[in-house]
Design a protein around this motif. Sequence first.
Motif, mmCIF file in Angstrom:
data_model
loop_
_atom_site.group_PDB
_atom_site.id
_atom_site.type_symbol
_atom_site.label_atom_id
_atom_site.label_comp_id
_atom_site.label_asym_id
_atom_site.label_seq_id
_atom_site.Cartn_x
_atom_site.Cartn_y
_atom_site.Cartn_z
ATOM 1 N N TYR A 24 49.417 31.425 42.474
ATOM 2 C CA TYR A 24 49.151 32.248 43.658
ATOM 3 C C TYR A 24 47.915 31.763 44.387
ATOM 4 O O TYR A 24 46.825 31.748 43.824
ATOM 5 C CB TYR A 24 48.959 33.697 43.195
ATOM 6 C CG TYR A 24 49.090 34.721 44.288
ATOM 7 C CD1 TYR A 24 50.207 34.762 45.105
ATOM 8 C CD2 TYR A 24 48.097 35.676 44.492
ATOM 9 C CE1 TYR A 24 50.329 35.723 46.095
ATOM 10 C CE2 TYR A 24 48.224 36.648 45.472
ATOM 11 C CZ TYR A 24 49.347 36.664 46.272
ATOM 12 O OH TYR A 24 49.463 37.617 47.242
ATOM 13 N N SER A 75 48.629 38.270 41.935
ATOM 14 C CA SER A 75 49.456 37.673 40.879
ATOM 15 C C SER A 75 49.178 38.306 39.518
ATOM 16 O O SER A 75 49.770 37.889 38.524
ATOM 17 C CB SER A 75 49.193 36.169 40.826
ATOM 18 O OG SER A 75 47.832 35.935 40.535
ATOM 19 N N THR A 124 46.083 38.768 37.718
ATOM 20 C CA THR A 124 45.035 38.255 36.818
ATOM 21 C C THR A 124 44.339 39.404 36.071
ATOM 22 O O THR A 124 44.138 39.322 34.853
ATOM 23 C CB THR A 124 43.992 37.435 37.627
ATOM 24 O OG1 THR A 124 44.690 36.576 38.518
ATOM 25 C CG2 THR A 124 43.098 36.616 36.722
#
Length: 260
Positions: free
Chosen positions: A38, A68, A70
């Motif tokens: 991403y 995304s 994380t």
Amino acid sequence: MPNFNDLNLDNWKESEIWTDSLWIINERDKTGKHSNFYHGNFVPQIPRQLISRYTKKNEVVFDPFVGSGTTAYESETLGRHFIGVDIQKNLVEQLKLKVDNAKYFSEIISGDSAKNSTFDEINNILKKQRKEKVNLAILHPPYADIVKFSNLKNDLSNAKSLKEFLNGFALVLKNTISILENGRYLAIVIGDKYTAGQWIPLGFYCMNEAQKLGLTLKSVIIKNMEGNRAKQNKEGIWRYRALSSDYYIFKHEYILIFKK
Ligand SMILES: C[S@@+](CC[C@H](N)C(=O)[O-])C[C@H]1O[C@@H](n2cnc3c(N)ncnc32)[C@H](O)[C@@H]1O
């Protein structure tokens, strides 16, 4: 002794928690579920440090710009529950398939984090999970229009002006503060930008929005930016452009830490 983390200060010399206001992270951690697909994600070391320092096991981490995922993956690894929001439905659907809900819940919804209705949903999740509030919030908004994330009107990367971006960001902050436990921490990860030859101190403006909402500033951490340009062998051309003009190449961003 802090009552907002599980650090054992008997072993403080061996602690892996960074206590300096300058974070030089030379390599992105690629272990676990992090994939780096991403554009615009942050390095896992950022949420790892924040979650370890500012939460205990079984507490709830919140990210209103989950991207995304994380922060979701780091929460899972560190044994924290997680609630996340992103305006992009397809991204959220993909992420839902990847998170593990077995031991710690990971609830991810698609929505606009500036809207009250999104937070009605989050309050319902908290109620369902028998939690009163979230215990740490990590916000990594778009850096205004620097990277465009979608075509959605309410995506903050599509804000038509700096004012519109900051108004939207302040609404996300206000909503986030409403679900954050008193006395706990909120971190903003943000960088500055140039527009029409002028340095726009986006980090300072965002800091100002948080202070206007009553949060106490605890730290301004400067973090180096990863060498994407170095990887693409474009360092030289950027340096030439900087020298032939009158600007500086961005090499840092901010991690702003606040307490409610
Ligand atoms: C800088 S990225 C976050 C990246 C994330 N930290 C990661 O590691 O993948 C910002 C995210 O905010 C989302 N976003 C933009 N405006 C939003 C809004 N109003 N509500 C919720 N999410 C939004 C974008 O879709 C994008 O995924």
